[in-house]
Design a protein around this motif. Structure first.
Motif, PDB file in Angstrom:
ATOM      1  N   VAL A   1      79.003  32.423  44.939  1.00  0.00           N
ATOM      2  CA  VAL A   1      78.420  32.980  43.715  1.00  0.00           C
ATOM      3  C   VAL A   1      77.013  33.455  44.029  1.00  0.00           C
ATOM      4  O   VAL A   1      76.248  32.765  44.699  1.00  0.00           O
ATOM      5  CB  VAL A   1      78.363  31.928  42.580  1.00  0.00           C
ATOM      6  N   LYS A   2      76.674  34.635  43.544  1.00  0.00           N
ATOM      7  CA  LYS A   2      75.318  35.166  43.677  1.00  0.00           C
ATOM      8  C   LYS A   2      74.893  35.666  42.311  1.00  0.00           C
ATOM      9  O   LYS A   2      75.565  36.491  41.701  1.00  0.00           O
ATOM     10  CB  LYS A   2      75.283  36.311  44.700  1.00  0.00           C
ATOM     11  N   LEU A   3      73.782  35.151  41.805  1.00  0.00           N
ATOM     12  CA  LEU A   3      73.227  35.629  40.545  1.00  0.00           C
ATOM     13  C   LEU A   3      72.075  36.569  40.862  1.00  0.00           C
ATOM     14  O   LEU A   3      71.303  36.326  41.793  1.00  0.00           O
ATOM     15  CB  LEU A   3      72.729  34.457  39.702  1.00  0.00           C
ATOM     16  N   ALA A   4      71.956  37.629  40.094  1.00  0.00           N
ATOM     17  CA  ALA A   4      70.847  38.562  40.279  1.00  0.00           C
ATOM     18  C   ALA A   4      69.527  37.837  40.037  1.00  0.00           C
ATOM     19  O   ALA A   4      69.449  36.921  39.224  1.00  0.00           O
ATOM     20  CB  ALA A   4      70.986  39.744  39.326  1.00  0.00           C
TER      21      ALA A   4
ATOM     22  N   LEU B   1      75.834  46.498  36.845  1.00  0.00           N
ATOM     23  CA  LEU B   1      74.892  47.365  37.546  1.00  0.00           C
ATOM     24  C   LEU B   1      74.948  47.054  39.037  1.00  0.00           C
ATOM     25  O   LEU B   1      74.871  45.894  39.443  1.00  0.00           O
ATOM     26  CB  LEU B   1      73.470  47.155  37.026  1.00  0.00           C
ATOM     27  N   ILE B   2      75.101  48.084  39.839  1.00  0.00           N
ATOM     28  CA  ILE B   2      75.147  47.917  41.288  1.00  0.00           C
ATOM     29  C   ILE B   2      73.726  48.029  41.810  1.00  0.00           C
ATOM     30  O   ILE B   2      73.112  49.089  41.751  1.00  0.00           O
ATOM     31  CB  ILE B   2      76.065  48.977  41.934  1.00  0.00           C
TER      32      ILE B   2
ATOM     33  N   THR C   1      73.928  44.058  48.979  1.00  0.00           N
ATOM     34  CA  THR C   1      73.653  43.462  50.287  1.00  0.00           C
ATOM     35  C   THR C   1      74.336  42.109  50.397  1.00  0.00           C
ATOM     36  O   THR C   1      74.979  41.803  51.407  1.00  0.00           O
ATOM     37  CB  THR C   1      72.132  43.326  50.511  1.00  0.00           C
ATOM     38  N   TRP C   2      74.219  41.281  49.360  1.00  0.00           N
ATOM     39  CA  TRP C   2      74.873  39.976  49.371  1.00  0.00           C
ATOM     40  C   TRP C   2      76.379  40.145  49.511  1.00  0.00           C
ATOM     41  O   TRP C   2      77.022  39.463  50.315  1.00  0.00           O
ATOM     42  CB  TRP C   2      74.560  39.192  48.097  1.00  0.00           C
TER      43      TRP C   2
ATOM     44  N   GLN D   1      79.132  39.018  52.709  1.00  0.00           N
ATOM     45  CA  GLN D   1      80.247  38.094  52.535  1.00  0.00           C
ATOM     46  C   GLN D   1      81.501  38.545  53.281  1.00  0.00           C
ATOM     47  O   GLN D   1      82.410  37.757  53.515  1.00  0.00           O
ATOM     48  CB  GLN D   1      80.607  37.944  51.050  1.00  0.00           C
ATOM     49  N   LEU D   2      81.536  39.822  53.667  1.00  0.00           N
ATOM     50  CA  LEU D   2      82.732  40.348  54.342  1.00  0.00           C
ATOM     51  C   LEU D   2      82.815  39.789  55.766  1.00  0.00           C
ATOM     52  O   LEU D   2      81.805  39.558  56.420  1.00  0.00           O
ATOM     53  CB  LEU D   2      82.661  41.876  54.379  1.00  0.00           C
ATOM     54  N   PRO D   3      84.044  39.584  56.235  1.00  0.00           N
ATOM     55  CA  PRO D   3      84.213  39.043  57.599  1.00  0.00           C
ATOM     56  C   PRO D   3      83.730  40.021  58.670  1.00  0.00           C
ATOM     57  O   PRO D   3      83.635  41.165  58.522  1.00  0.00           O
ATOM     58  CB  PRO D   3      85.706  38.799  57.713  1.00  0.00           C
TER      59      PRO D   3
END
Length: 94
Positions: free
Chosen positions: A69-72, A80-81, A87-88, A92-94
């Motif tokens: 989980v990542k909170l802004a 909103l991107i 970046t987060w 997270q991608l392998p």
């Protein structure tokens, strides 16, 4: 981005009522988008208005059913991107 024109719809409806009722409004913000963080990460169901503003701690994040989980770092429009979240996500991608 999901935008809800609820404030505008409410203002229009109130302004259509007879002025003698005193419900006329000036509404510069016609739209809103809000998903409580506690709901979005399935942490807890807010039972009161104050629950929406209860801080979420690092320990709380361990209680969500999600792997990560990542909170802004600041309140933003729903979906909103931002560079911070993108970046987060990419990290997270392998």
């Amino acid at each position: 981005m999901l935008v809800i024109h609820g404030f505008g719809i409410l203002a229009d409806t109130l302004n259509e009522l007879p002025p003698a009722l005193g419900f006329g409004v000036v509404n510069p913000i016609r739209e809103h988008c809000f998903v409580p963080a506690v709901s979005a990460i399935s942490l807890r169901e807010p039972a009161t208005h104050d629950d929406l503003y209860t801080p979420i701690s690092e320990e709380d994040l361990e209680e969500t059913p999600f792997h990560s989980v990542k909170l802004a770092s600041q309140s933003d429009t729903h979906t909103l991107i931002t560079e911070e979240l993108s970046t987060w996500f990419l990290d997270q991608l392998p």
